[in-house]
Design an enzyme around this catalytic site. Structure first.
Site, PDB file in Angstrom:
ATOM      1  N   ASN A   1       0.888  -1.159   0.010  1.00  0.00           N
ATOM      2  CA  ASN A   1       0.016   0.284  -0.006  1.00  0.00           C
ATOM      3  C   ASN A   1       0.959   1.222   0.084  1.00  0.00           C
ATOM      4  O   ASN A   1       1.760   1.179   0.832  1.00  0.00           O
ATOM      5  CB  ASN A   1      -0.784  -0.025   1.112  1.00  0.00           C
ATOM      6  CG  ASN A   1      -1.957  -1.049   1.113  1.00  0.00           C
ATOM      7  OD1 ASN A   1      -2.308  -1.598   0.358  1.00  0.00           O
ATOM      8  ND2 ASN A   1      -2.174  -1.836   2.304  1.00  0.00           N
TER       9      ASN A   1
ATOM     10  N   HIS B   1       6.555  -1.761   3.224  1.00  0.00           N
ATOM     11  CA  HIS B   1       6.586  -3.402   3.579  1.00  0.00           C
ATOM     12  C   HIS B   1       5.538  -3.759   2.266  1.00  0.00           C
ATOM     13  O   HIS B   1       4.765  -3.167   1.834  1.00  0.00           O
ATOM     14  CB  HIS B   1       5.796  -3.334   4.939  1.00  0.00           C
ATOM     15  CG  HIS B   1       4.526  -2.546   5.047  1.00  0.00           C
ATOM     16  ND1 HIS B   1       4.414  -1.205   5.328  1.00  0.00           N
ATOM     17  CD2 HIS B   1       3.268  -3.097   4.892  1.00  0.00           C
ATOM     18  CE1 HIS B   1       3.167  -0.836   5.383  1.00  0.00           C
ATOM     19  NE2 HIS B   1       2.365  -1.920   5.197  1.00  0.00           N
TER      20      HIS B   1
HETATM   21  P1  AMP Z   1      -0.638  -0.940   5.703  1.00  0.00           P
HETATM   22  O1  AMP Z   1      -2.063  -0.602   5.908  1.00  0.00           O
HETATM   23  O2  AMP Z   1      -0.246  -1.535   4.264  1.00  0.00           O
HETATM   24  O3  AMP Z   1       0.355  -0.097   6.024  1.00  0.00           O
HETATM   25  O4  AMP Z   1      -0.542  -2.477   6.679  1.00  0.00           O
HETATM   26  C1  AMP Z   1       0.339  -2.005   7.986  1.00  0.00           C
HETATM   27  C2  AMP Z   1       0.184  -3.534   8.628  1.00  0.00           C
HETATM   28  O5  AMP Z   1       0.912  -3.530   9.572  1.00  0.00           O
HETATM   29  C3  AMP Z   1      -1.322  -3.818   8.870  1.00  0.00           C
HETATM   30  O6  AMP Z   1      -1.620  -5.176   8.271  1.00  0.00           O
HETATM   31  C4  AMP Z   1      -1.139  -4.104  10.412  1.00  0.00           C
HETATM   32  O7  AMP Z   1      -1.962  -5.070  10.944  1.00  0.00           O
HETATM   33  C5  AMP Z   1       0.395  -4.385  10.488  1.00  0.00           C
HETATM   34  N1  AMP Z   1       0.960  -4.124  11.792  1.00  0.00           N
HETATM   35  C6  AMP Z   1       1.036  -2.954  12.620  1.00  0.00           C
HETATM   36  N2  AMP Z   1       1.577  -3.053  13.689  1.00  0.00           N
HETATM   37  C7  AMP Z   1       2.183  -4.276  13.636  1.00  0.00           C
HETATM   38  C8  AMP Z   1       2.994  -4.989  14.779  1.00  0.00           C
HETATM   39  N3  AMP Z   1       3.632  -4.317  15.679  1.00  0.00           N
HETATM   40  N4  AMP Z   1       3.570  -6.000  14.234  1.00  0.00           N
HETATM   41  C9  AMP Z   1       2.922  -6.866  13.229  1.00  0.00           C
HETATM   42  N5  AMP Z   1       2.059  -6.507  12.328  1.00  0.00           N
HETATM   43  C10 AMP Z   1       1.912  -4.769  12.470  1.00  0.00           C
END
Ligand code: AMP
Length: 111
Positions: free
Chosen positions: A86, A99
């Protein structure tokens, strides 16, 4: 980046279920999985998103693209998987550290 949650994971300041790491990137389980296997692959270096990549990041992003299939294989995703990144608020980005989601382990709906 002091207030970046993924930088804190890289630094070991907050815990994560890390399944892969090397000198350039690491992969850990998403805390709110949207598929039976849901991983996030991140660079150790703080890069905001694809828009933030510089020409000097060519080797880094190439390495990540080549590493994602290795991680997927290691996780047993032999039937296929989806990668998503994203990019920016309009793209649904919530964590502003580049990511790649790896999603698999079940039937994914078509996009
Ligand atoms: P995005 O919407 O692409 O920015 O996705 C961010 C992702 O990070 C989401 O799927 C969250 O569930 C994940 N996320 C946020 N904090 C953590 C964390 N501490 N450990 C693992 N995943 C996380």
């Amino acid at each position: 980046m002091t207030d970046c949650i993924f930088c804190k994971i890289v630094q070991g300041e907050i815990p994560a279920d890390v399944v892969y790491e090397d000198e350039h990137c690491l992969a850990f389980r998403d805390i709110q999985p949207k598929a039976p296997i849901h991983l996030l692959v991140i660079p150790r270096k703080h890069v905001v998103n694809l828009d933030d990549l510089k020409d000097s990041d060519r080797d880094l992003i190439s390495h990540m693209m080549l590493t994602i299939p290795r991680i997927a294989r290691q996780q047993g995703l032999t039937e296929g998987y989806r990668t998503v990144t994203n990019n920016g608020k309009g793209g649904g980005q919530e964590v502003f550290h580049l990511h790649f989601h790896i999603l698999g382990g079940g039937k994914l709906h078509a996009l």
